[in-house]
Write a protein that holds these residues in place. Structure first.
Motif, PDB file in Angstrom:
ATOM      1  N   SER A  61       0.549  -0.958   0.055  1.00  0.00           N
ATOM      2  CA  SER A  61      -0.300  -0.385   0.164  1.00  0.00           C
ATOM      3  C   SER A  61       0.873   1.114   0.349  1.00  0.00           C
ATOM      4  O   SER A  61       0.025   2.384  -0.276  1.00  0.00           O
ATOM      5  N   CYS A  62       2.105   1.264   0.532  1.00  0.00           N
ATOM      6  CA  CYS A  62       2.980   2.777   0.461  1.00  0.00           C
ATOM      7  C   CYS A  62       4.448   2.063   0.212  1.00  0.00           C
ATOM      8  O   CYS A  62       4.436   0.707   0.422  1.00  0.00           O
ATOM      9  N   THR A  63       5.568   2.701  -0.556  1.00  0.00           N
ATOM     10  CA  THR A  63       6.535   2.931   0.033  1.00  0.00           C
ATOM     11  C   THR A  63       7.326   3.365   0.341  1.00  0.00           C
ATOM     12  O   THR A  63       7.126   4.680   0.222  1.00  0.00           O
ATOM     13  N   VAL A  64       8.190   3.419   1.118  1.00  0.00           N
ATOM     14  CA  VAL A  64       8.933   3.972   2.237  1.00  0.00           C
ATOM     15  C   VAL A  64      10.468   4.130   2.405  1.00  0.00           C
ATOM     16  O   VAL A  64      10.803   3.076   1.537  1.00  0.00           O
ATOM     17  N   ILE A  81      10.420   4.517  -6.994  1.00  0.00           N
ATOM     18  CA  ILE A  81       9.499   5.446  -6.169  1.00  0.00           C
ATOM     19  C   ILE A  81       8.284   5.632  -7.607  1.00  0.00           C
ATOM     20  O   ILE A  81       7.460   6.135  -7.348  1.00  0.00           O
ATOM     21  N   GLU A  82       8.779   5.593  -9.311  1.00  0.00           N
ATOM     22  CA  GLU A  82       8.169   6.226 -10.017  1.00  0.00           C
ATOM     23  C   GLU A  82       6.962   5.100 -10.373  1.00  0.00           C
ATOM     24  O   GLU A  82       6.129   5.300 -10.388  1.00  0.00           O
ATOM     25  N   LYS A  83       7.157   3.965  -9.949  1.00  0.00           N
ATOM     26  CA  LYS A  83       6.784   2.441 -10.388  1.00  0.00           C
ATOM     27  C   LYS A  83       5.076   2.984  -9.693  1.00  0.00           C
ATOM     28  O   LYS A  83       4.268   2.971  -9.228  1.00  0.00           O
ATOM     29  N   SER A  84       5.901   3.427  -7.632  1.00  0.00           N
ATOM     30  CA  SER A  84       4.863   3.159  -6.586  1.00  0.00           C
ATOM     31  C   SER A  84       3.643   4.790  -6.771  1.00  0.00           C
ATOM     32  O   SER A  84       2.970   4.252  -6.731  1.00  0.00           O
ATOM     33  N   PHE A 114      12.855  12.812  -4.205  1.00  0.00           N
ATOM     34  CA  PHE A 114      11.793  13.383  -4.451  1.00  0.00           C
ATOM     35  C   PHE A 114      11.609  14.075  -5.299  1.00  0.00           C
ATOM     36  O   PHE A 114      10.595  14.937  -6.406  1.00  0.00           O
ATOM     37  N   ASP A 115      12.972  15.695  -5.491  1.00  0.00           N
ATOM     38  CA  ASP A 115      13.023  16.146  -6.006  1.00  0.00           C
ATOM     39  C   ASP A 115      13.209  16.113  -7.568  1.00  0.00           C
ATOM     40  O   ASP A 115      13.330  17.090  -8.607  1.00  0.00           O
ATOM     41  N   ASP A 116      14.000  15.065  -7.775  1.00  0.00           N
ATOM     42  CA  ASP A 116      14.221  14.303  -9.502  1.00  0.00           C
ATOM     43  C   ASP A 116      13.046  14.163  -9.848  1.00  0.00           C
ATOM     44  O   ASP A 116      13.292  14.323 -11.323  1.00  0.00           O
TER      45      ASP A 116
END
Length: 163
Positions: A61-64, A81-84, A114-116
Motif C-alpha cells: 500500500s505504500c513505499t517507504v 519511486i516512479e512505479k509506486s 523526490f526532487d528528481d
C-alpha cells in the motif's frame, strides 16, 4: 492492522540502518533480498530487476524510501519511486543518516530523492513528505522513527488517495 509496505533503499551503505527500521515492526515490509539473491537477479538483466521489483511492490500500500547519503538519483530507487507513484501507492521518505551502521558510524545527510521527479510543473517533493528525525543520537532517531512510522505511512496513503 499493520500496513504492508515496500522499503526502497541503497543496499550497500545502508542495509544495517535499514535493518534497524525493519525491526521496529510497526508495519509489515517486503522481505529483504540477500546479497546472493540480488546478485542472481542483477545478472539476469534490467528486465529481470524490474520484474523482481514489480513483484515486491505487488499488494503493497505504500513505499517507504529510507534515505541515506547516496540514495537520491540511483537508477533502481528512481524506478521504485516512479512505479509506486504511478501505481497509486502512498510514498514517504525517511532520512536514516543518523542511525549507526555496523561500524557504529553515522553518514552525511542525503538529498531528497523526490526532487528528481515532476508532477506537471511541480516537484514530487511538493506532494511526498520526507521526515528527518530531529536528533543526533542514533537511539533517539530510532525512537522517533519507531514512534511515528506507522502514522507517516498512513498519512502518505491519505495524501496519495486525495489525488
Amino acid at each position: 492492522m499493520a500496513r504492508s509496505v515496500f522499503y526502497s533503499f541503497h543496499y550497500v551503505p545502508d542495509n544495517w540502518r535499514v535493518a534497524q527500521v525493519r525491526n521496529i515492526g510497526a508495519i509489515e515490509g517486503n522481505k529483504q533480498a540477500t546479497d546472493n539473491d540480488w546478485e542472481t537477479v542483477k545478472k539476469a538483466g534490467d528486465q529481470a530487476i524490474k520484474n523482481w521489483i514489480d513483484g515486491q511492490l505487488y499488494r503493497r500500500s505504500c513505499t517507504v524510501v529510507l534515505i541515506g547519503s547516496a540514495t537520491a538519483g540511483r537508477k533502481w530507487i528512481n524506478y521504485e519511486i516512479e512505479k509506486s507513484w504511478n501505481d497509486g501507492k502512498g510514498v514517504v521518505g525517511i532520512h536514516i543518516h543518523n542511525l549507526l551502521d555496523n561500524q557504529e558510524k553515522q553518514s552525511p545527510k542525503g538529498r531528497n530523492p523526490f526532487d528528481d521527479f515532476k508532477i506537471g510543473e511541480r516537484p514530487l517533493s511538493s506532494r511526498v513528505k520526507t521526515y528527518d528525525p530531529p536528533y543526533l543520537s542514533s537511539q533517539n532517531v530510532y525512537s522517533h522513527i519507531s514512534d511515528n512510522i506507522a502514522e507517516w505511512v498512513e498519512e502518505a496513503i491519505r495524501i496519495r488517495n486525495s489525488g
